[in-house]
Design a protein around this motif. Structure first.
Motif, mmCIF file in Angstrom:
data_model
loop_
_atom_site.group_PDB
_atom_site.id
_atom_site.type_symbol
_atom_site.label_atom_id
_atom_site.label_comp_id
_atom_site.label_asym_id
_atom_site.label_seq_id
_atom_site.Cartn_x
_atom_site.Cartn_y
_atom_site.Cartn_z
ATOM 1 N N GLN A 215 -18.169 22.711 -9.078
ATOM 2 C CA GLN A 215 -17.327 23.615 -9.857
ATOM 3 C C GLN A 215 -16.868 22.937 -11.144
ATOM 4 O O GLN A 215 -16.879 23.547 -12.221
ATOM 5 C CB GLN A 215 -16.120 24.066 -9.032
ATOM 6 C CG GLN A 215 -16.473 25.039 -7.927
ATOM 7 C CD GLN A 215 -15.247 25.671 -7.293
ATOM 8 O OE1 GLN A 215 -14.151 25.613 -7.834
ATOM 9 N NE2 GLN A 215 -15.433 26.296 -6.144
ATOM 10 N N PHE A 216 -16.492 21.663 -11.045
ATOM 11 C CA PHE A 216 -16.081 20.916 -12.241
ATOM 12 C C PHE A 216 -17.245 20.789 -13.219
ATOM 13 O O PHE A 216 -17.082 20.980 -14.429
ATOM 14 C CB PHE A 216 -15.589 19.523 -11.834
ATOM 15 C CG PHE A 216 -15.273 18.616 -12.992
ATOM 16 C CD1 PHE A 216 -14.087 18.759 -13.705
ATOM 17 C CD2 PHE A 216 -16.168 17.634 -13.386
ATOM 18 C CE1 PHE A 216 -13.805 17.928 -14.785
ATOM 19 C CE2 PHE A 216 -15.901 16.807 -14.462
ATOM 20 C CZ PHE A 216 -14.713 16.955 -15.162
ATOM 21 N N PHE A 217 -18.426 20.521 -12.680
ATOM 22 C CA PHE A 217 -19.621 20.372 -13.515
ATOM 23 C C PHE A 217 -19.937 21.685 -14.236
ATOM 24 O O PHE A 217 -20.239 21.693 -15.435
ATOM 25 C CB PHE A 217 -20.807 19.942 -12.638
ATOM 26 C CG PHE A 217 -22.120 19.918 -13.353
ATOM 27 C CD1 PHE A 217 -22.457 18.885 -14.206
ATOM 28 C CD2 PHE A 217 -23.048 20.945 -13.159
ATOM 29 C CE1 PHE A 217 -23.684 18.860 -14.863
ATOM 30 C CE2 PHE A 217 -24.270 20.931 -13.808
ATOM 31 C CZ PHE A 217 -24.577 19.885 -14.658
ATOM 32 N N LEU A 218 -19.856 22.795 -13.519
ATOM 33 C CA LEU A 218 -20.174 24.088 -14.113
ATOM 34 C C LEU A 218 -19.163 24.485 -15.183
ATOM 35 O O LEU A 218 -19.519 25.027 -16.224
ATOM 36 C CB LEU A 218 -20.247 25.165 -13.028
ATOM 37 C CG LEU A 218 -21.415 25.037 -12.046
ATOM 38 C CD1 LEU A 218 -21.291 26.063 -10.926
ATOM 39 C CD2 LEU A 218 -22.746 25.192 -12.768
ATOM 40 N N VAL A 219 -17.877 24.206 -14.914
ATOM 41 C CA VAL A 219 -16.844 24.516 -15.907
ATOM 42 C C VAL A 219 -17.039 23.664 -17.150
ATOM 43 O O VAL A 219 -16.980 24.158 -18.280
ATOM 44 C CB VAL A 219 -15.441 24.286 -15.303
ATOM 45 C CG1 VAL A 219 -14.377 24.333 -16.394
ATOM 46 C CG2 VAL A 219 -15.140 25.337 -14.244
#
Length: 230
Positions: A215-219
């Motif tokens: 999720q952090f990577f996608l954001v």
């Protein structure tokens, strides 16, 4: 000494309930299929630990035997779903190999492993009482060798962890699953039930941490694309 195992199993239940809430929160943030399936697995693992922690309080008899039959059934049904969760996380992490065909195949493999366990191990299951380190539980009669299906599931997720390591530069799913593999390979007659229970918990935590990282990577990737477009 005799209360260490029951108390530890009870502690695992509390941790697993926290993890269920964590998984649901992350699903609300991302609608990730992995975070729908993982709580189902965690509920089953939690039930497993409940029965192990209170077995001595219930005592030997039909009630504990029936509850144990359900414990084995749930275990056979849900453990292969770890493969589905791992593939879904790899898909979200952007791994090229985690395409639609592989995602469908993960369900086929998981359901196939479940069917093998149900047919070969649950059908005609014979349980006998056994006591170890304060834990009274029903154990499969004449059981020999390690839990093959569980180890196969671990090996699948180890490979998925390697793929995610390359995609996200995130080694912790691989590390967590490797620890789980070692724990599940330990014979329960020698070390009791904690090694297997803790192994499943470690794998669940590594999957949750991987979802959080994804999720952090996608954001971050989305923010980068937005700034680039400006």
């Amino acid at each position: 000494m005799s209360i260490i195992y029951p108390v530890t199993h009870f502690s695992l239940i509390l941790i697993e309930w926290v993890l269920i809430g964590w998984a649901i929160r992350m699903w609300q943030q991302s609608t990730s299929l992995a975070m729908i399936v993982l709580p189902i697995v965690l509920v089953s693992i939690s039930y497993d630990n409940i029965i192990l922690s209170i077995g001595s309080l219930i005592g030997e008899g039909e009630l504990l035997k029936t509850l144990s039959m359900l414990r084995f059934l749930l275990h056979y049904l849900v453990v292969p779903l770890f493969i589905v969760i791992g593939v879904e996380l790899a898909h979200r992490a952007g791994a090229n190999w985690a395409n639609t065909v592989v995602r469908i195949l993960s369900w086929v493999i998981a359901l196939g492993l479940t069917a093998i366990d149900i047919i070969t191990r649950y059908t005609g299951l014979q349980l006998v009482p056994i006591e170890f380190a304060g834990i009274l539980r029903y154990h499969v009669a004449n059981l020999s060798g390690p839990p093959i299906i569980t180890i196969v599931v671990n090996l699948f997720v180890v490979l998925i962890g390697i793929g995610i390591w390359f995609s996200l530069k995130w080694p912790w799913l691989f590390v967590g699953t490797l620890v789980s593999l070692i724990g599940n390979a330990m014979p329960s007659y020698a070390v009791g039930t904690l090694a297997g229970s803790c192994s499943e918990l470690v794998m669940a935590i590594s999957l949750l941490l991987t979802e959080e990282r994804t999720q952090f990577f996608l954001v971050t990737q989305g923010e980068t694309n937005f700034l680039s477009s400006d």
